[in-house]
Design an enzyme around this catalytic site. Structure first.
Site, short mmCIF file in Angstrom:
data_model
loop_
_atom_site.label_atom_id
_atom_site.label_comp_id
_atom_site.label_asym_id
_atom_site.label_seq_id
_atom_site.Cartn_x
_atom_site.Cartn_y
_atom_site.Cartn_z
N HIS A 1 -38.41 -8.15 -8.83
CA HIS A 1 -39.75 -7.73 -9.41
C HIS A 1 -40.99 -8.46 -8.96
CE1 HIS A 1 -37.96 -4.50 -12.10
NE2 HIS A 1 -37.23 -5.29 -12.50
N ASP B 1 -37.59 -0.46 -12.12
CA ASP B 1 -36.80 -0.19 -13.22
C ASP B 1 -37.06 1.32 -13.75
OD1 ASP B 1 -35.65 -2.94 -13.47
OD2 ASP B 1 -37.37 -3.33 -15.03
N HIS C 1 -31.91 -0.55 -12.76
CA HIS C 1 -32.60 -1.34 -11.80
C HIS C 1 -32.18 -1.18 -10.42
CE1 HIS C 1 -34.03 -5.55 -10.78
NE2 HIS C 1 -33.57 -5.17 -9.85
N ARG D 1 -43.78 -7.25 -10.98
CA ARG D 1 -43.66 -8.06 -12.45
C ARG D 1 -44.36 -9.43 -12.12
NH1 ARG D 1 -37.93 -8.75 -15.04
NH2 ARG D 1 -38.49 -6.36 -15.21
N GLU E 1 -27.05 -3.01 -14.16
CA GLU E 1 -28.20 -2.23 -14.91
C GLU E 1 -28.20 -1.11 -14.07
OE1 GLU E 1 -31.41 -4.94 -14.65
OE2 GLU E 1 -30.88 -6.18 -16.37
ZN LIG Z 1 -35.38 -4.66 -13.44
#
Ligand SMILES: [Zn+2]
Length: 229
Positions: free
Chosen positions: A132, A139, A200, A103, A197
């Site tokens: 990320h 994810d 993740h 990301r 999470e």
């Molecule tokens: Zn993530």
């Protein structure tokens, strides 16, 4: 005239101070001696690795499209480890569905700014950068190869509730079994699940990579990927 000029100069000076303070607060620290980036596009490794890039749609917690392209990348060793997980799932008639991989840093900054303070444990602070941003976090979930549908999980992706915890005891037995299968296979290949999470995972060598802010198309070109600082 002189007075206006003085005011203007003072204003400009304050503005520069303000913007540099804001930037200093949000820019990640400088890092040295990092590995060279080699971002690999995940679905080129195996066409059955499914993409569901939510940030390229408005079906995400921001409610807006933040990626112009629905693509997913990871650093090569992480991508290869992920492929091994996918192959294990294939034996069971299942496969990986990817929500997000590498990301760009500027997107992490947007996430931080739109997230209310009480929910910020679910997003990375841009001052530190995210795993990320290093191309070392993914994810993902599991889908059924035959139907193409995702398998049931205790919570949705990016659901910022207690159900998102990888140790949440609620939900159905089937949902927990699916979540635990994903975690078991990922951990065997060097990924670590996030404590908040279930979807993740961080790749073990994330510290060896710098923070990047290059676009997906630049990452795909395979040319030198420059770190943010
Ligand atoms: Zn993530």
């Amino acid at each position: 005239m002189k007075k206006y000029f003085r005011q203007f100069t003072a204003f400009t000076f304050c503005f520069i101070l303000y913007t540099s303070a804001v930037f200093a607060q949000t820019a990640p620290p400088q890092e040295k001696n990092k590995r060279e980036a080699q971002l690999v596009e995940l679905n080129t490794l195996d066409k059955t690795i499914k993409l569901d890039i939510r940030y390229a749609t408005d079906n995400n917690f921001v409610g807006k499209t933040v990626y112009s392209e629905a693509r997913a990348f990871l650093q090569k060793p992480a991508a290869e480890a992920l492929l091994r997980v996918h192959k294990q799932l294939k034996k069971r008639g299942l496969g990986l569905v990817i929500f997000d991989g590498y990301r760009p840093w500027s997107v992490t900054k947007i996430f931080w700014e739109v997230t209310p303070e009480d929910k910020r444990k679910y997003v990375a602070n841009p001052a530190k950068g995210s795993k990320h941003n290093r191309g070392c976090a993914v994810d993902l979930s599991i889908y059924d190869l035959k139907t193409g549908e995702p398998v049931p999980m205790p919570s949705g992706f990016d659901e910022f509730t207690e159900r998102a915890s990888p140790v949440y005891k609620g939900g159905t037995e089937q949902e927990r079994a699916n979540r635990d299968l994903l975690r078991k296979l990922m951990e065997k290949e060097g990924f670590i699940v996030n404590v908040n999470e279930w979807w993740h995972f961080d790749y073990k060598d994330w510290e060896k990579y710098a923070i990047y802010d290059v676009s997906f198309s630049d990452a795909a070109k395979g040319e030198e990927v420059k770190a943010i600082n």
